[in-house]
Design a protein around this motif. Structure first.
Motif, PDB file in Angstrom:
ATOM      1  N   ALA A 179       0.823  -1.253  -0.111  1.00 27.88           N
ATOM      2  CA  ALA A 179      -0.105  -0.178   0.046  1.00 27.88           C
ATOM      3  C   ALA A 179       0.843   1.188  -0.054  1.00 27.88           C
ATOM      4  N   ALA A 180       0.152   2.411  -0.446  1.00 31.03           N
ATOM      5  CA  ALA A 180       1.057   3.639  -0.426  1.00 31.03           C
ATOM      6  C   ALA A 180       1.565   4.031   0.987  1.00 31.03           C
ATOM      7  N   LEU A 200      -6.336 -10.715  11.172  1.00 29.05           N
ATOM      8  CA  LEU A 200      -5.503  -9.834  11.654  1.00 29.05           C
ATOM      9  C   LEU A 200      -6.039  -8.516  11.600  1.00 29.05           C
ATOM     10  N   LYS A 201      -5.995  -7.814  12.687  1.00 28.21           N
ATOM     11  CA  LYS A 201      -6.402  -6.487  12.658  1.00 28.21           C
ATOM     12  C   LYS A 201      -5.610  -5.325  12.762  1.00 28.21           C
ATOM     13  N   TYR A 202      -5.418  -4.555  12.044  1.00 30.30           N
ATOM     14  CA  TYR A 202      -4.394  -3.347  12.130  1.00 30.30           C
ATOM     15  C   TYR A 202      -4.951  -1.965  11.921  1.00 30.30           C
ATOM     16  N   SER A 203      -4.435  -1.073  12.084  1.00 29.02           N
ATOM     17  CA  SER A 203      -4.957   0.538  11.962  1.00 29.02           C
ATOM     18  C   SER A 203      -4.030   0.853  11.162  1.00 29.02           C
ATOM     19  N   VAL A 204      -4.611   2.223  10.418  1.00 33.38           N
ATOM     20  CA  VAL A 204      -4.224   2.861   9.466  1.00 33.38           C
ATOM     21  C   VAL A 204      -4.213   4.428   9.761  1.00 33.38           C
ATOM     22  N   MET A 205      -3.499   5.526   9.580  1.00 36.42           N
ATOM     23  CA  MET A 205      -3.751   6.708   9.803  1.00 36.42           C
ATOM     24  C   MET A 205      -3.197   7.632   8.552  1.00 36.42           C
ATOM     25  N   PRO A 206      -4.101   7.845   7.705  1.00 35.96           N
ATOM     26  CA  PRO A 206      -3.753   8.467   6.408  1.00 35.96           C
ATOM     27  C   PRO A 206      -3.179   9.979   6.642  1.00 35.96           C
ATOM     28  N   GLU A 207      -2.192  10.076   5.857  1.00 35.22           N
ATOM     29  CA  GLU A 207      -1.563  11.576   6.007  1.00 35.22           C
ATOM     30  C   GLU A 207      -1.980  12.416   4.430  1.00 35.22           C
ATOM     31  N   ARG A 208      -2.626  11.910   3.752  1.00 33.91           N
ATOM     32  CA  ARG A 208      -3.271  12.669   2.687  1.00 33.91           C
ATOM     33  C   ARG A 208      -4.740  12.194   2.245  1.00 33.91           C
ATOM     34  N   ARG A 209      -5.246  13.250   1.731  1.00 30.19           N
ATOM     35  CA  ARG A 209      -6.901  12.894   1.254  1.00 30.19           C
ATOM     36  C   ARG A 209      -6.893  12.368  -0.093  1.00 30.19           C
ATOM     37  N   GLY A 210      -7.755  11.920  -0.769  1.00 36.20           N
ATOM     38  CA  GLY A 210      -8.111  11.558  -1.965  1.00 36.20           C
ATOM     39  C   GLY A 210      -8.148  10.066  -2.104  1.00 36.20           C
ATOM     40  N   ASP A 211      -8.074   9.500  -3.115  1.00 35.06           N
ATOM     41  CA  ASP A 211      -8.115   7.869  -3.525  1.00 35.06           C
ATOM     42  C   ASP A 211      -6.956   7.207  -3.252  1.00 35.06           C
ATOM     43  N   ILE A 212      -6.810   6.402  -2.282  1.00 36.41           N
ATOM     44  CA  ILE A 212      -5.488   5.714  -2.155  1.00 36.41           C
ATOM     45  C   ILE A 212      -6.106   4.045  -2.064  1.00 36.41           C
ATOM     46  N   ALA A 213      -4.996   3.254  -2.575  1.00 35.54           N
ATOM     47  CA  ALA A 213      -5.306   1.859  -2.955  1.00 35.54           C
ATOM     48  C   ALA A 213      -4.498   0.991  -2.002  1.00 35.54           C
ATOM     49  N   ILE A 214      -5.037   0.011  -1.551  1.00 31.43           N
ATOM     50  CA  ILE A 214      -4.121  -1.090  -0.879  1.00 31.43           C
ATOM     51  C   ILE A 214      -3.957  -2.109  -2.204  1.00 31.43           C
ATOM     52  N   GLU A 215      -3.007  -2.412  -2.967  1.00 31.83           N
ATOM     53  CA  GLU A 215      -2.972  -3.005  -4.130  1.00 31.83           C
ATOM     54  C   GLU A 215      -2.958  -4.485  -3.952  1.00 31.83           C
ATOM     55  N   ALA A 216      -2.470  -5.100  -2.932  1.00 38.80           N
ATOM     56  CA  ALA A 216      -2.483  -6.609  -2.949  1.00 38.80           C
ATOM     57  C   ALA A 216      -1.836  -6.867  -1.321  1.00 38.80           C
ATOM     58  N   THR A 217      -1.826  -8.201  -1.345  1.00 41.81           N
ATOM     59  CA  THR A 217      -1.316  -8.797  -0.143  1.00 41.81           C
ATOM     60  C   THR A 217      -0.071  -9.817  -0.324  1.00 41.81           C
ATOM     61  N   GLN A 218       0.865  -9.552   0.217  1.00 40.48           N
ATOM     62  CA  GLN A 218       2.146 -10.196  -0.053  1.00 40.48           C
ATOM     63  C   GLN A 218       2.420 -11.208   0.892  1.00 40.48           C
ATOM     64  N   VAL A 219       2.482 -12.645   0.708  1.00 44.40           N
ATOM     65  CA  VAL A 219       2.519 -13.594   1.805  1.00 44.40           C
ATOM     66  C   VAL A 219       3.868 -14.518   1.395  1.00 44.40           C
ATOM     67  N   PHE A 220       4.669 -14.786   2.374  1.00 42.67           N
ATOM     68  CA  PHE A 220       5.776 -15.495   2.271  1.00 42.67           C
ATOM     69  C   PHE A 220       5.618 -17.047   2.951  1.00 42.67           C
ATOM     70  N   HIS A 269      -9.838  -0.140  -2.735  1.00 47.45           N
ATOM     71  CA  HIS A 269     -10.065   1.393  -2.962  1.00 47.45           C
ATOM     72  C   HIS A 269     -10.420   2.156  -1.847  1.00 47.45           C
ATOM     73  N   LEU A 270      -9.719   2.853  -1.125  1.00 42.60           N
ATOM     74  CA  LEU A 270     -10.235   3.818  -0.079  1.00 42.60           C
ATOM     75  C   LEU A 270     -10.202   5.339  -0.357  1.00 42.60           C
ATOM     76  N   LYS A 271     -11.513   5.649   0.356  1.00 47.44           N
ATOM     77  CA  LYS A 271     -11.198   7.149   0.113  1.00 47.44           C
ATOM     78  C   LYS A 271     -10.988   7.988   1.461  1.00 47.44           C
ATOM     79  N   VAL A 272     -10.161   8.766   1.414  1.00 49.95           N
ATOM     80  CA  VAL A 272      -9.409   9.500   2.534  1.00 49.95           C
ATOM     81  C   VAL A 272     -10.274  10.968   2.457  1.00 49.95           C
ATOM     82  N   PHE A 273     -11.011  11.225   3.329  1.00 51.80           N
ATOM     83  CA  PHE A 273     -11.943  12.520   3.249  1.00 51.80           C
ATOM     84  C   PHE A 273     -11.583  13.414   4.280  1.00 51.80           C
TER      85      PHE A 273
END
Length: 443
Positions: free
Chosen positions: A102-103, A125-145, A164-168
């Motif tokens: 993700a970005a 798994l639960k995790y938190s995000v704290m966006p630093e910019r507005r707009g459309d931000i995408a989590i593109e994929a999950t990488q697994v080893f 696809h996340l919308k940050v208002f």
């Protein structure tokens, strides 16, 4: 695919055995040297066979599936919780290392995470995000080893689960404001409501006469009918318009703490628009210095949603602020008399253009200029002077502050209302100015 820690340890052990065999040439017999060499070669051959077999048995398809759950929208600078559900679809236990692609602006800190999954098991798994910019931000994929069957490889899989996340803008403040206002707690917000009972311009209701009422409020016809004094009560005029003229120029990119001046301006716009809509007025906006965005003044509960859905994707630019062009844009729309709130960061070189712009706007509208002041200016003025560099910095800052004060006085002389405040103070400053103008009857 990459070697696992187990495979790396085995390779290191083989290198140590090789070094021991080389060192033994100086002390051991030919038979011992030959034995050590044969053992080393057999170990290398055996390891190569195991490595190949382990890779072939592990297969080429990911044995893990995942589903990501996230809110429909996020707020700038506010923590939000997302969840990632991983399921083991293989007939064996799996050891995983999981990461989100993700970005960086999302500020995901919980990864990489290690997960142990039994056969058929699902783990969330639960995790938190704290966006630093507005707009459309995408989590593109999950990488697994995934550890291979013998644990010699870590097989990399990219699971294409796109979100696809919308940050208002931080609309949580708007929600909090709504709750406080509904509870009658406006003083907690720093909002000063001016009471002018019965002194508005729109008729509100008939009520019993009070000692504080003027004789002009008495409705003599109603008084004669019921046999007691009846007063007419008025309320502040409704169905007016508030138009925000938002600067998207390079100066608005400056940051005070976590948010830029532009983000502070957006929060102030939303809060003031929320109050205006609640008062029965219409709210709209136009931007300048960059891509041109705008919305005609609209009323009703849907208007605040329309504002949020448009404003969240607007970004500041590196363009210069053209105040005259912005004023001409508003003039060309031929709106009815409105309160035009121009939000910018005014500098000394803007004085002449800004005065021309507000004169053009003032022909048909009431103009309020809200200019943002950098917090560093106050800090430099209050900082003790200990060196020549400090003295020069202080002198330059005072010159800049005096120039801004001169612009504010000149605008006030033109009949323009000016609000000069820190970015963090802007939301409450605009709300109070709007309510004061509403109560005064100027608007």
């Amino acid at each position: 695919m990459k070697p696992s820690p187990r495979l790396i340890k085995i390779i290191v052990a083989l290198f140590m055995l090789s070094a021991l065999a080389g060192f033994a040439r100086f002390f051991a017999s030919d038979l011992t040297q030959s034995l050590l060499s044969s053992v080393w070669q057999l170990c290398v051959l055996g390891l190569l066979i195991l490595v190949v077999i382990d890779r072939l048995l592990s297969g080429s398809r990911s044995a893990v599936s995942c589903v990501r759950d996230h809110p429909s929208s996020l707020a700038l600078g506010a923590k939000s919780t997302l969840s990632l559900s991983l399921k083991n679809e293989s007939p064996r236990s799996l050891s995983l290392v999981v990461s989100e692609i993700a970005a960086q602006e999302l500020n995901i800190t919980a990864f990489p995470a290690r997960v142990e999954l039994q056969r058929g098991q699902t783990q969330t798994l639960k995790y938190s995000v704290m966006p630093e910019r507005r707009g459309d931000i995408a989590i593109e994929a999950t990488q697994v080893f995934v550890s291979s069957l013998l644990g010699l490889w870590q097989l990399q899989y990219r699971l294409p689960v796109v979100s696809h996340l919308k940050v208002f803008p931080n609309f949580m403040a708007v929600s909090h404001l709504a709750l406080l206002l509904q509870g009658g707690s406006s003083k907690q917000l720093g909002i000063h409501l001016l009471q002018r009972r019965g002194q508005g311009t729109d008729f509100h209701q008939m009520r019993d006469y009070r000692e504080s009422d003027s004789l002009r409020q008495v409705d003599w016809c109603s008084t004669a009918k019921v046999g007691k004094l009846i007063s007419r009560e008025f309320q502040d005029e409704r169905d007016q318009q508030v138009i925000f003229l938002l600067d998207c120029g390079r100066r608005m990119r400056a940051k005070d703490q976590a948010l830029s001046h532009f983000d502070h301006a957006l929060n102030a716009l939303l809060l003031t628009a929320f109050i205006a809509l609640r008062q029965g007025d219409a709210a709209g906006y136009h931007t300048f210095a960059g891509d041109a965005w705008g919305m005609k003044p609209a009323k009703g509960p849907h208007a605040i949603n329309a504002l949020i859905n448009q404003l969240y994707r607007i970004e500041s630019s590196v363009a210069n602020s053209d105040y005259i062009a912005a004023a001409e844009t508003i003039a060309s729309k031929r709106y009815k008399r409105s309160l035009v709130i121009l939000v910018s960061n005014v500098r000394e070189e803007d004085e002449d253009d800004l005065v021309v712009a507000v004169k053009l706007l003032s022909r048909h509208h009431l103009v309020l200029v809200a200019t943002l002041r950098e917090a560093i200016l106050d800090e430099v003025v209050e900082r003790p002077i200990a060196s020549l560099t400090d003295a020069l910095t202080y002198a330059g800052t005072i010159h800049h502050v005096n120039a801004r004060s001169r612009i504010i006085k000149r605008l006030a002389a033109e009949g323009v209302i000016v609000s000069d405040c820190l970015p963090s103070e802007l939301p409450m400053a605009l709300v109070n100015q709007y309510l004061a103008l509403k109560s005064s009857g100027k608007f």
